[in-house]
Write a protein that holds these residues in place. Structure first.
Motif, PDB file in Angstrom:
ATOM      1  N   MET A   1     128.490 194.628   7.715  1.00 44.03           N
ATOM      2  CA  MET A   1     128.672 193.513   8.659  1.00 44.03           C
ATOM      3  C   MET A   1     130.147 193.385   9.003  1.00 44.03           C
ATOM      4  O   MET A   1     130.985 193.450   8.125  1.00 44.03           O
ATOM      5  N   SER A   2     130.441 193.278  10.259  1.00 44.38           N
ATOM      6  CA  SER A   2     131.840 193.240  10.648  1.00 44.38           C
ATOM      7  C   SER A   2     132.445 191.869  10.320  1.00 44.38           C
ATOM      8  O   SER A   2     131.729 190.900  10.095  1.00 44.38           O
ATOM      9  N   PHE A   3     133.769 191.851  10.352  1.00 41.24           N
ATOM     10  CA  PHE A   3     134.479 190.602  10.102  1.00 41.24           C
ATOM     11  C   PHE A   3     134.052 189.551  11.118  1.00 41.24           C
ATOM     12  O   PHE A   3     133.840 188.385  10.805  1.00 41.24           O
ATOM     13  N   PHE A   4     133.843 190.016  12.381  1.00 37.88           N
ATOM     14  CA  PHE A   4     133.448 189.113  13.458  1.00 37.88           C
ATOM     15  C   PHE A   4     132.074 188.485  13.174  1.00 37.88           C
ATOM     16  O   PHE A   4     131.892 187.275  13.260  1.00 37.88           O
ATOM     17  N   GLN A   5     131.111 189.342  12.767  1.00 36.07           N
ATOM     18  CA  GLN A   5     129.761 188.830  12.453  1.00 36.07           C
ATOM     19  C   GLN A   5     129.797 187.873  11.265  1.00 36.07           C
ATOM     20  O   GLN A   5     129.104 186.871  11.239  1.00 36.07           O
ATOM     21  N   ASP A   6     130.644 188.227  10.255  1.00 38.91           N
ATOM     22  CA  ASP A   6     130.791 187.364   9.084  1.00 38.91           C
ATOM     23  C   ASP A   6     131.300 185.992   9.484  1.00 38.91           C
ATOM     24  O   ASP A   6     130.812 184.974   9.023  1.00 38.91           O
ATOM     25  N   THR A   7     132.314 185.998  10.388  1.00 40.53           N
ATOM     26  CA  THR A   7     132.908 184.733  10.816  1.00 40.53           C
ATOM     27  C   THR A   7     131.851 183.891  11.510  1.00 40.53           C
ATOM     28  O   THR A   7     131.772 182.686  11.318  1.00 40.53           O
ATOM     29  N   LEU A   8     131.009 184.557  12.306  1.00 39.97           N
ATOM     30  CA  LEU A   8     129.959 183.810  13.008  1.00 39.97           C
ATOM     31  C   LEU A   8     128.942 183.244  12.029  1.00 39.97           C
ATOM     32  O   LEU A   8     128.580 182.073  12.104  1.00 39.97           O
ATOM     33  N   SER A   9     128.489 184.099  11.060  1.00 36.42           N
ATOM     34  CA  SER A   9     127.395 183.624  10.209  1.00 36.42           C
ATOM     35  C   SER A   9     127.846 182.578   9.203  1.00 36.42           C
ATOM     36  O   SER A   9     127.030 181.832   8.682  1.00 36.42           O
ATOM     37  N   ILE A  10     129.155 182.505   8.959  1.00 32.03           N
ATOM     38  CA  ILE A  10     129.644 181.480   8.037  1.00 32.03           C
ATOM     39  C   ILE A  10     129.420 180.083   8.641  1.00 32.03           C
ATOM     40  O   ILE A  10     129.310 179.088   7.949  1.00 32.03           O
ATOM     41  N   PHE A  11     129.315 180.023   9.972  1.00 34.97           N
ATOM     42  CA  PHE A  11     129.081 178.729  10.634  1.00 34.97           C
ATOM     43  C   PHE A  11     127.604 178.363  10.645  1.00 34.97           C
ATOM     44  O   PHE A  11     127.242 177.264  10.986  1.00 34.97           O
ATOM     45  N   LYS A  12     126.747 179.352  10.278  1.00 30.80           N
ATOM     46  CA  LYS A  12     125.306 179.061  10.249  1.00 30.80           C
ATOM     47  C   LYS A  12     124.990 178.366   8.937  1.00 30.80           C
ATOM     48  O   LYS A  12     124.989 178.997   7.878  1.00 30.80           O
ATOM     49  N   LYS A  13     124.759 177.072   9.030  1.00 28.73           N
ATOM     50  CA  LYS A  13     124.469 176.327   7.798  1.00 28.73           C
ATOM     51  C   LYS A  13     123.030 175.865   7.837  1.00 28.73           C
ATOM     52  O   LYS A  13     122.522 175.518   8.901  1.00 28.73           O
ATOM     53  N   ARG A  14     122.383 175.869   6.685  1.00 22.05           N
ATOM     54  CA  ARG A  14     120.996 175.395   6.621  1.00 22.05           C
ATOM     55  C   ARG A  14     120.749 174.798   5.247  1.00 22.05           C
ATOM     56  O   ARG A  14     121.412 175.172   4.270  1.00 22.05           O
ATOM     57  N   ASP A  15     119.805 173.868   5.204  1.00 18.79           N
ATOM     58  CA  ASP A  15     119.430 173.292   3.913  1.00 18.79           C
ATOM     59  C   ASP A  15     118.264 174.079   3.344  1.00 18.79           C
ATOM     60  O   ASP A  15     117.312 174.393   4.059  1.00 18.79           O
ATOM     61  N   LEU A  16     118.353 174.411   2.072  1.00 16.58           N
ATOM     62  CA  LEU A  16     117.281 175.166   1.413  1.00 16.58           C
ATOM     63  C   LEU A  16     116.538 174.250   0.453  1.00 16.58           C
ATOM     64  O   LEU A  16     117.166 173.534  -0.343  1.00 16.58           O
ATOM     65  N   LEU A  17     115.223 174.319   0.517  1.00 17.82           N
ATOM     66  CA  LEU A  17     114.381 173.478  -0.332  1.00 17.82           C
ATOM     67  C   LEU A  17     114.250 174.100  -1.723  1.00 17.82           C
ATOM     68  O   LEU A  17     113.817 175.256  -1.859  1.00 17.82           O
ATOM     69  N   PHE A  18     114.615 173.309  -2.736  1.00 20.75           N
ATOM     70  CA  PHE A  18     114.543 173.798  -4.121  1.00 20.75           C
ATOM     71  C   PHE A  18     113.094 173.850  -4.595  1.00 20.75           C
ATOM     72  O   PHE A  18     112.331 172.905  -4.414  1.00 20.75           O
ATOM     73  N   LEU A  19     112.716 174.960  -5.220  1.00 19.06           N
ATOM     74  CA  LEU A  19     111.345 175.105  -5.717  1.00 19.06           C
ATOM     75  C   LEU A  19     111.287 174.977  -7.241  1.00 19.06           C
ATOM     76  O   LEU A  19     110.553 174.183  -7.777  1.00 19.06           O
ATOM     77  N   GLN A  20     112.080 175.788  -7.930  1.00 16.80           N
ATOM     78  CA  GLN A  20     112.071 175.730  -9.400  1.00 16.80           C
ATOM     79  C   GLN A  20     113.259 176.477  -9.993  1.00 16.80           C
ATOM     80  O   GLN A  20     113.917 177.260  -9.295  1.00 16.80           O
ATOM     81  N   SER A  21     113.516 176.194 -11.269  1.00 24.95           N
ATOM     82  CA  SER A  21     114.562 176.965 -11.966  1.00 24.95           C
ATOM     83  C   SER A  21     114.026 177.352 -13.331  1.00 24.95           C
ATOM     84  O   SER A  21     113.082 176.744 -13.835  1.00 24.95           O
ATOM     85  N   TYR A  22     114.607 178.384 -13.912  1.00 26.19           N
ATOM     86  CA  TYR A  22     114.211 178.792 -15.255  1.00 26.19           C
ATOM     87  C   TYR A  22     115.334 179.567 -15.923  1.00 26.19           C
ATOM     88  O   TYR A  22     116.231 180.092 -15.254  1.00 26.19           O
ATOM     89  N   LYS A  23     115.247 179.597 -17.253  1.00 27.10           N
ATOM     90  CA  LYS A  23     116.257 180.298 -18.042  1.00 27.10           C
ATOM     91  C   LYS A  23     115.896 181.781 -18.056  1.00 27.10           C
ATOM     92  O   LYS A  23     114.760 182.138 -18.374  1.00 27.10           O
ATOM     93  N   GLU A  24     116.851 182.627 -17.696  1.00 26.11           N
ATOM     94  CA  GLU A  24     116.614 184.084 -17.727  1.00 26.11           C
ATOM     95  C   GLU A  24     116.853 184.632 -19.123  1.00 26.11           C
ATOM     96  O   GLU A  24     116.107 185.458 -19.609  1.00 26.11           O
ATOM     97  N   SER A  25     118.000 184.172 -19.691  1.00 24.89           N
ATOM     98  CA  SER A  25     118.341 184.552 -21.073  1.00 24.89           C
ATOM     99  C   SER A  25     119.445 183.594 -21.501  1.00 24.89           C
ATOM    100  O   SER A  25     119.773 182.665 -20.752  1.00 24.89           O
TER     101      SER A  25
END
Ligand code: FAD
Length: 235
Positions: A1-25
């Motif tokens: 991904m180019s620096f230009f695309q990175d700069t653009l996608s950094i402005f793409k913000k979204r809220d993510l719905l939490f489902l669950q968490s667990y201990k891996e180790s």
């Protein structure tokens, strides 16, 4: 991904719905979030995640998207020690239905070609490689890809070991588990002698580990532009 695309996608913000968490180790936790259909990323990339359910100092930190996009879920895996930062305390407080904010995906830590690739993971630095290898497995092109993963972990926790071994069994990808730098240097020398600058070199882990292995590679005549780094600060 180019620096230009990175700069653009950094402005793409979204809220993510939490489902669950667990201990891996011991000291490692995974967090799952709903993946909306219009969200995708290149396996190996990361996002910038912000805590929004309470006010904390330093509410935004980068984390690898440890799931491959084909897994249809957003998964983060974090090392969380005995005295967690406010950010990580807030992560452990998440309950079903709560949200965190993500900016991105960003970063160029992903496979661009079929050239032989050496992956070097230090501890929690295994996260981008899990995503990349799960994607290779899902695309079914693991036979063409010449990938060697060397996973060094002084604590010998070796996260995702079962999944990694399963991928190695099904493909030509090789995975080795190491606990000392000497053995790692030996593996690097073998790969670099054979592939020189026709190979890709990916390193992820603590900032000091990534820095010293990158220096080692360059001393062995590997060009800087063949080395990709994901340096995790805070470890
Ligand atoms: C591209 C990229 C990808 C990354 N991907 C991952 C990943 O997949 N998984 C992962 O785990 N990390 C990843 N990181 C690192 C991550 O962004 C954090 O820097 C790291 O997890 C440290 O966060 P922290 O909140 O523990 O650290 P910091 O706030 O830097 O704290 C460091 C240490 O200080 C102590 N400390 C800080 N605040 C407090 C407090 N209030 N009370 C008590 N002690 C405290 C804790 O011991 C803590 O561990 C990535 C980094 C980058 C750049």
């Amino acid at each position: 991904m180019s620096f230009f695309q990175d700069t653009l996608s950094i402005f793409k913000k979204r809220d993510l719905l939490f489902l669950q968490s667990y201990k891996e180790s011991e000291g490692v936790y995974s967090f799952l979030f709903k993946k909306e259909e219009d969200l995708t990323w290149k396996a190996g990339q990361h996002g910038l995640f912000s805590i929004t359910h309470k006010k904390i100092k330093n509410p935004t930190k980068p984390f690898t998207l440890v799931s491959a996009p084909t897994e249809n879920v957003v998964r983060l895996t974090m090392a969380i020690g005995e005295n967690p930062s406010d950010f990580k305390k807030a992560m452990l407080e998440l309950k079903q239905g709560m949200k965190i904010r993500m900016a991105g995906p960003v970063g160029s830590f992903y496979l661009k070609d079929n050239n032989p690739s050496l992956f070097i993971a230090g501890g929690i630095g295994i996260t981008p490689f899990r995503s990349i290898l799960k994607q290779v497995e899902a695309e079914g092109n693991g036979v063409e890809k010449q990938i060697q993963l060397h996973y060094i972990d002084s604590k010998k926790l070796y996260l995702f070991k079962e999944e990694l071994d399963e991928i190695a069994n099904k493909t030509s990808i090789s995975v080795t588990y190491l606990d000392s730098r000497e053995n790692l240097h030996h593996e690097i020398n073998k790969f670099a002698t054979l592939n020189k600058n026709n190979g890709n070199y990916f390193i992820a882990g603590s900032r000091s580990m990534v820095g010293s292995i990158s220096t080692y590679l360059q001393k062995n005549n590997v060009s800087k532009r063949n080395i990709k780094k994901d340096a995790f600060y805070g470890y």
